[in-house]
Write an enzyme that holds these catalytic residues in place. Structure first.
Site, PDB file in Angstrom:
ATOM      1  N   PHE A  78       0.850  -1.184   0.000  1.00 26.55           N
ATOM      2  CA  PHE A  78       0.000   0.000   0.000  1.00 26.55           C
ATOM      3  C   PHE A  78       0.887   1.235   0.000  1.00 26.55           C
ATOM      4  O   PHE A  78       1.749   1.384   0.867  1.00 26.55           O
ATOM      5  CB  PHE A  78      -0.906   0.013   1.228  1.00 26.55           C
ATOM      6  CG  PHE A  78      -1.959  -1.055   1.225  1.00 26.55           C
ATOM      7  CD1 PHE A  78      -3.264  -0.755   0.861  1.00 26.55           C
ATOM      8  CD2 PHE A  78      -1.645  -2.353   1.572  1.00 26.55           C
ATOM      9  CE1 PHE A  78      -4.244  -1.747   0.852  1.00 26.55           C
ATOM     10  CE2 PHE A  78      -2.612  -3.346   1.570  1.00 26.55           C
ATOM     11  CZ  PHE A  78      -3.917  -3.048   1.205  1.00 26.55           C
ATOM     12  N   CYS A 124      -5.645  15.366  -0.204  1.00 23.43           N
ATOM     13  CA  CYS A 124      -6.932  14.981  -0.773  1.00 23.43           C
ATOM     14  C   CYS A 124      -7.626  16.239  -1.267  1.00 23.43           C
ATOM     15  O   CYS A 124      -7.448  17.325  -0.698  1.00 23.43           O
ATOM     16  CB  CYS A 124      -7.801  14.273   0.275  1.00 23.43           C
ATOM     17  SG  CYS A 124      -9.401  13.715  -0.379  1.00 23.43           S
ATOM     18  N   CYS A 179     -16.173  15.638   1.980  1.00 25.69           N
ATOM     19  CA  CYS A 179     -16.220  14.300   2.574  1.00 25.69           C
ATOM     20  C   CYS A 179     -15.935  14.454   4.061  1.00 25.69           C
ATOM     21  O   CYS A 179     -14.866  14.942   4.442  1.00 25.69           O
ATOM     22  CB  CYS A 179     -15.174  13.389   1.919  1.00 25.69           C
ATOM     23  SG  CYS A 179     -15.045  11.758   2.670  1.00 25.69           S
ATOM     24  N   CYS A 235     -14.050  10.488   6.575  1.00 25.62           N
ATOM     25  CA  CYS A 235     -12.782   9.798   6.334  1.00 25.62           C
ATOM     26  C   CYS A 235     -12.151   9.388   7.670  1.00 25.62           C
ATOM     27  O   CYS A 235     -12.120  10.163   8.627  1.00 25.62           O
ATOM     28  CB  CYS A 235     -11.837  10.704   5.564  1.00 25.62           C
ATOM     29  SG  CYS A 235     -10.248   9.927   5.170  1.00 25.62           S
ATOM     30  N   ASP A 236     -11.627   8.164   7.706  1.00 22.36           N
ATOM     31  CA  ASP A 236     -10.997   7.660   8.933  1.00 22.36           C
ATOM     32  C   ASP A 236      -9.486   7.490   8.762  1.00 22.36           C
ATOM     33  O   ASP A 236      -8.849   6.756   9.510  1.00 22.36           O
ATOM     34  CB  ASP A 236     -11.628   6.321   9.355  1.00 22.36           C
ATOM     35  CG  ASP A 236     -11.486   5.239   8.292  1.00 22.36           C
ATOM     36  OD1 ASP A 236     -10.974   5.537   7.190  1.00 22.36           O
ATOM     37  OD2 ASP A 236     -11.884   4.092   8.567  1.00 22.36           O
ATOM     38  N   THR A 237      -8.907   8.170   7.765  1.00 16.83           N
ATOM     39  CA  THR A 237      -7.504   7.965   7.408  1.00 16.83           C
ATOM     40  C   THR A 237      -6.684   9.228   7.619  1.00 16.83           C
ATOM     41  O   THR A 237      -7.106  10.322   7.242  1.00 16.83           O
ATOM     42  CB  THR A 237      -7.393   7.537   5.934  1.00 16.83           C
ATOM     43  OG1 THR A 237      -8.179   6.356   5.726  1.00 16.83           O
ATOM     44  CG2 THR A 237      -5.954   7.250   5.559  1.00 16.83           C
ATOM     45  N   GLU A 264      -7.205   3.228  -5.401  1.00 13.30           N
ATOM     46  CA  GLU A 264      -8.440   3.488  -4.664  1.00 13.30           C
ATOM     47  C   GLU A 264      -8.652   4.993  -4.700  1.00 13.30           C
ATOM     48  O   GLU A 264      -7.903   5.753  -4.087  1.00 13.30           O
ATOM     49  CB  GLU A 264      -8.313   2.965  -3.234  1.00 13.30           C
ATOM     50  CG  GLU A 264      -8.115   1.458  -3.185  1.00 13.30           C
ATOM     51  CD  GLU A 264      -7.933   0.899  -1.790  1.00 13.30           C
ATOM     52  OE1 GLU A 264      -7.720   1.714  -0.852  1.00 13.30           O
ATOM     53  OE2 GLU A 264      -7.996  -0.325  -1.623  1.00 13.30           O
ATOM     54  N   HIS A 288      -9.394  -6.176   7.495  1.00 10.71           N
ATOM     55  CA  HIS A 288      -8.106  -5.876   8.124  1.00 10.71           C
ATOM     56  C   HIS A 288      -8.303  -5.299   9.532  1.00 10.71           C
ATOM     57  O   HIS A 288      -7.503  -5.558  10.427  1.00 10.71           O
ATOM     58  CB  HIS A 288      -7.295  -4.905   7.261  1.00 10.71           C
ATOM     59  CG  HIS A 288      -8.024  -3.654   6.901  1.00 10.71           C
ATOM     60  ND1 HIS A 288      -9.142  -3.630   6.091  1.00 10.71           N
ATOM     61  CD2 HIS A 288      -7.801  -2.360   7.228  1.00 10.71           C
ATOM     62  CE1 HIS A 288      -9.563  -2.395   5.932  1.00 10.71           C
ATOM     63  NE2 HIS A 288      -8.784  -1.593   6.626  1.00 10.71           N
TER      64      HIS A 288
END
Length: 216
Positions: free
Chosen positions: A24, A30, A45, A48-50, A115, A210
């Site tokens: 990855f 973003c 958005c 988002c959890d990133t 992605e 995951h």
């Protein structure tokens, strides 16, 4: 210059390739949210959890050429060099992914996936395109391998996407552990997603395996 938040070798946890070993490569930045909590409420958005800010994650950094980045990533792959699979993610990887990086990765025998939120054009040569819509704006990338819609989103009902040219259609329950509702909200999202897939069999259920397994 490529700015990478983090890079790691793990199993793909979601969608059609769940369980597949992959590198990855998470780009910084973003186009739908700054990544700062103070801007979340006004962002296009909001769920988002990133973390995609900066280059301080594992194996992150700035790379001055495609060759330098692929050489860096290639060190993460095991000694068995078969089935090399590289996923570009973010943030929004389309902000940085370019022809030079794709060509260099291909020369290193990688199958390439992305992605993306689908709002920016993609270069040619990507083998697996996963689009995850986040806004009501028309998708620039409206065909590909996999459409993965986070569910439920009141402003993005699944029926808006059923006629697009994707090979697979997935609904993924929204991970809203950061919201005040916490666990109750997550359970409700899962139940709604299961119910919708059963009623609309064009759609399949995607789970974040995951996270269930406690791996990256």
């Amino acid at each position: 210059m490529y700015s990478i938040k983090e890079a790691f070798y793990s199993l793909q946890g979601e969608g059609a390739h769940a369980g597949r070993p992959a590198i990855f490569c998470r780009f910084t930045g973003c186009n739908l949210w700054t990544g700062k909590e103070k801007h979340r409420a006004s962002a296009a958005c909001q769920f988002c959890d990133t973390d995609f800010i900066g280059t301080d994650g594992q194996n992150g950094g700035k790379f001055h050429s495609a060759g330098a980045l692929i050489q860096h990533l290639d060190k993460l792959w095991p000694t068995n060099t078969d089935h090399k699979y590289l996923i570009f993610t973010g943030g929004e990887p389309a902000l940085q992914l370019d022809d030079a990086l794709i060509a260099t990765a291909k020369a290193a025998n990688y199958t390439l996936a992305i992605e993306t939120n689908g709002t920016l054009p993609l270069p040619d040569g990507i083998d697996w395109i996963c689009v995850s819509p986040k806004t009501t704006d028309p998708l620039v990338v409206n065909r590909g391998s996999e459409l993965k819609l986070i569910f439920p989103q009141d402003h993005l009902p699944p029926h808006l996407f059923t006629d697009l040219e994707f090979d697979h259609f997935y609904l993924q329950p929204m991970d809203q552990g950061a919201l005040p509702e916490g666990r109750e909200r997550i359970d409700d999202a899962q139940a709604q997603t299961i119910r919708y897939c059963l009623q609309n069999p064009q759609w399949r259920l995607s789970l974040q395996t995951h996270k269930m397994l406690g791996i990256d």
